[in-house]
Design a protein around this motif. Structure first.
Motif, PDB file in Angstrom:
ATOM      1  N   GLY A  39      -8.153  -5.648   5.339  1.00  0.00           N
ATOM      2  CA  GLY A  39      -7.604  -6.904   5.829  1.00  0.00           C
ATOM      3  C   GLY A  39      -8.671  -7.855   6.338  1.00  0.00           C
ATOM      4  O   GLY A  39      -9.833  -7.801   5.929  1.00  0.00           O
ATOM      5  N   THR A  40      -8.254  -8.728   7.238  1.00  0.00           N
ATOM      6  CA  THR A  40      -9.174  -9.727   7.797  1.00  0.00           C
ATOM      7  C   THR A  40      -8.995  -9.766   9.310  1.00  0.00           C
ATOM      8  O   THR A  40      -8.044  -9.208   9.848  1.00  0.00           O
ATOM      9  CB  THR A  40      -8.881 -11.135   7.243  1.00  0.00           C
ATOM     10  OG1 THR A  40      -7.517 -11.438   7.513  1.00  0.00           O
ATOM     11  CG2 THR A  40      -9.145 -11.216   5.756  1.00  0.00           C
ATOM     12  N   ARG A  41      -9.889 -10.440   9.959  1.00  0.00           N
ATOM     13  CA  ARG A  41      -9.821 -10.566  11.408  1.00  0.00           C
ATOM     14  C   ARG A  41      -9.969 -12.043  11.770  1.00  0.00           C
ATOM     15  O   ARG A  41     -10.758 -12.744  11.133  1.00  0.00           O
ATOM     16  CB  ARG A  41     -11.003  -9.818  12.029  1.00  0.00           C
ATOM     17  CG  ARG A  41     -10.538  -8.810  13.043  1.00  0.00           C
ATOM     18  CD  ARG A  41     -11.609  -7.906  13.545  1.00  0.00           C
ATOM     19  NE  ARG A  41     -11.209  -6.529  13.277  1.00  0.00           N
ATOM     20  CZ  ARG A  41     -11.980  -5.655  12.666  1.00  0.00           C
ATOM     21  NH1 ARG A  41     -13.164  -5.994  12.268  1.00  0.00           N
ATOM     22  NH2 ARG A  41     -11.536  -4.438  12.467  1.00  0.00           N
ATOM     23  N   ALA A  42      -9.241 -12.507  12.762  1.00  0.00           N
ATOM     24  CA  ALA A  42      -9.419 -13.893  13.212  1.00  0.00           C
ATOM     25  C   ALA A  42     -10.768 -14.024  13.911  1.00  0.00           C
ATOM     26  O   ALA A  42     -11.157 -13.141  14.666  1.00  0.00           O
ATOM     27  CB  ALA A  42      -8.285 -14.275  14.169  1.00  0.00           C
ATOM     28  N   ARG A  43     -11.484 -15.090  13.583  1.00  0.00           N
ATOM     29  CA  ARG A  43     -12.768 -15.320  14.261  1.00  0.00           C
ATOM     30  C   ARG A  43     -12.696 -16.616  15.043  1.00  0.00           C
ATOM     31  O   ARG A  43     -12.054 -17.579  14.598  1.00  0.00           O
ATOM     32  CB  ARG A  43     -13.888 -15.437  13.222  1.00  0.00           C
ATOM     33  CG  ARG A  43     -14.321 -14.100  12.700  1.00  0.00           C
ATOM     34  CD  ARG A  43     -15.488 -14.257  11.778  1.00  0.00           C
ATOM     35  NE  ARG A  43     -15.104 -14.977  10.578  1.00  0.00           N
ATOM     36  CZ  ARG A  43     -15.966 -15.468   9.693  1.00  0.00           C
ATOM     37  NH1 ARG A  43     -17.249 -15.349   9.895  1.00  0.00           N
ATOM     38  NH2 ARG A  43     -15.546 -16.082   8.622  1.00  0.00           N
ATOM     39  N   PRO A  44     -13.376 -16.722  16.185  1.00  0.00           N
ATOM     40  CA  PRO A  44     -13.378 -17.986  16.924  1.00  0.00           C
ATOM     41  C   PRO A  44     -14.056 -19.071  16.095  1.00  0.00           C
ATOM     42  O   PRO A  44     -14.966 -18.792  15.312  1.00  0.00           O
ATOM     43  CB  PRO A  44     -14.208 -17.677  18.175  1.00  0.00           C
ATOM     44  CG  PRO A  44     -14.495 -16.222  18.154  1.00  0.00           C
ATOM     45  CD  PRO A  44     -14.193 -15.693  16.795  1.00  0.00           C
ATOM     46  N   TRP A  45     -13.587 -20.313  16.242  1.00  0.00           N
ATOM     47  CA  TRP A  45     -14.217 -21.450  15.557  1.00  0.00           C
ATOM     48  C   TRP A  45     -15.683 -21.514  15.972  1.00  0.00           C
ATOM     49  O   TRP A  45     -16.011 -21.358  17.150  1.00  0.00           O
ATOM     50  CB  TRP A  45     -13.467 -22.729  15.924  1.00  0.00           C
ATOM     51  CG  TRP A  45     -13.876 -23.897  15.092  1.00  0.00           C
ATOM     52  CD1 TRP A  45     -14.620 -24.958  15.498  1.00  0.00           C
ATOM     53  CD2 TRP A  45     -13.571 -24.111  13.718  1.00  0.00           C
ATOM     54  NE1 TRP A  45     -14.802 -25.833  14.458  1.00  0.00           N
ATOM     55  CE2 TRP A  45     -14.169 -25.337  13.348  1.00  0.00           C
ATOM     56  CE3 TRP A  45     -12.855 -23.383  12.755  1.00  0.00           C
ATOM     57  CZ2 TRP A  45     -14.074 -25.850  12.054  1.00  0.00           C
ATOM     58  CZ3 TRP A  45     -12.763 -23.903  11.481  1.00  0.00           C
ATOM     59  CH2 TRP A  45     -13.370 -25.114  11.134  1.00  0.00           C
ATOM     60  N   PRO A  46     -16.613 -21.694  15.012  1.00  0.00           N
ATOM     61  CA  PRO A  46     -18.038 -21.559  15.338  1.00  0.00           C
ATOM     62  C   PRO A  46     -18.575 -22.607  16.324  1.00  0.00           C
ATOM     63  O   PRO A  46     -19.523 -22.334  17.049  1.00  0.00           O
ATOM     64  CB  PRO A  46     -18.727 -21.684  13.972  1.00  0.00           C
ATOM     65  CG  PRO A  46     -17.702 -22.244  13.045  1.00  0.00           C
ATOM     66  CD  PRO A  46     -16.374 -21.867  13.578  1.00  0.00           C
ATOM     67  N   ASN A  47     -17.958 -23.792  16.341  1.00  0.00           N
ATOM     68  CA  ASN A  47     -18.408 -24.829  17.282  1.00  0.00           C
ATOM     69  C   ASN A  47     -17.491 -24.791  18.515  1.00  0.00           C
ATOM     70  O   ASN A  47     -16.330 -25.200  18.443  1.00  0.00           O
ATOM     71  CB  ASN A  47     -18.337 -26.197  16.585  1.00  0.00           C
ATOM     72  CG  ASN A  47     -18.766 -27.328  17.503  1.00  0.00           C
ATOM     73  OD1 ASN A  47     -18.597 -27.254  18.728  1.00  0.00           O
ATOM     74  ND2 ASN A  47     -19.305 -28.376  16.917  1.00  0.00           N
TER      75      ASN A  47
END
Ligand SMILES: Cc1cc2nc3c(=O)[nH]c(=O)nc-3n(C[C@H](O)[C@H](O)[C@H](O)COP(=O)(O)OP(=O)(O)OC[C@H]3O[C@@H](n4cnc5c(N)ncnc54)[C@H](O)[C@@H]3O)c2cc1C
Length: 128
Positions: free
Chosen positions: A112-120
């Motif tokens: 699956g995938t994982r949510a990542r925080p927006w880079p900025n």
């Protein structure tokens, strides 16, 4: 296993959720008769995630009612609560966090995938 005999051998699936479960079921439906192992880092059998942010969040259902229905028992060995940490492709072994390793002829990664925080961070802090 005879060369090219895709119905036999050892298949290991990493990821015991929707994709991993459906892959295991489909392999059996399509006539795979070899050994099937499903590895999942969560301790739970496959569960349905969408209701968690709807019915469960609204209190209309409890989390223990979200188990994914099985089309058929996939006759698999379930290795739940242990993460896969690596692959040794030369020896065809999946490495597990508990120090064990599983031999495979074919490996399916369904993590699956994982949510990542927006880079900025400034943009990520915008309302909505
Ligand atoms: C709260 C929520 C609400 C959702 N609502 C909707 C919706 O309304 N509509 C919709 O279409 N979709 C929705 N989704 C998305 C949907 O649930 C996913 O598309 C679906 O679960 C993807 O299935 P998957 O098997 O590919 O991955 P996942 O369900 O993410 O499963 C991957 C599994 O692999 C495991 N794993 C990861 N790494 C390892 C490792 N190294 N070793 C062993 N195991 C590992 C993970 O712990 C997980 O159990 C929602 C998801 C969430 C979380």
């Amino acid at each position: 296993m005879a060369a090219g005999d895709l119905r036999d051998g050892r298949i290991v699936i990493v990821g015991a959720s929707l994709a991993g479960l459906r892959a295991a079921e489909t392999l059996r439906e399509e006539g795979f008769t070899g050994s099937l192992t499903v590895v999942g880092d969560e301790p739970h059998p496959p569960y349905d995630r969408p209701p968690l942010s709807k019915q469960v969040l609204l209190g209309r259902a409890t989390a223990d009612t979200t188990e994914l229905p099985m089309r058929r028992a996939p006759d698999a060995e379930w290795r739940l609560g242990v993460a896969a940490t690596g692959v040794n492709p030369l020896e065809k072994r999946l490495l597990l966090a508990d120090g064990e390793s599983l031999p495979y002829d074919r490996l399916l990664i369904a993590t699956g995938t994982r949510a990542r925080p927006w880079p900025n961070p400034a943009e990520g802090a915008l309302d909505g």
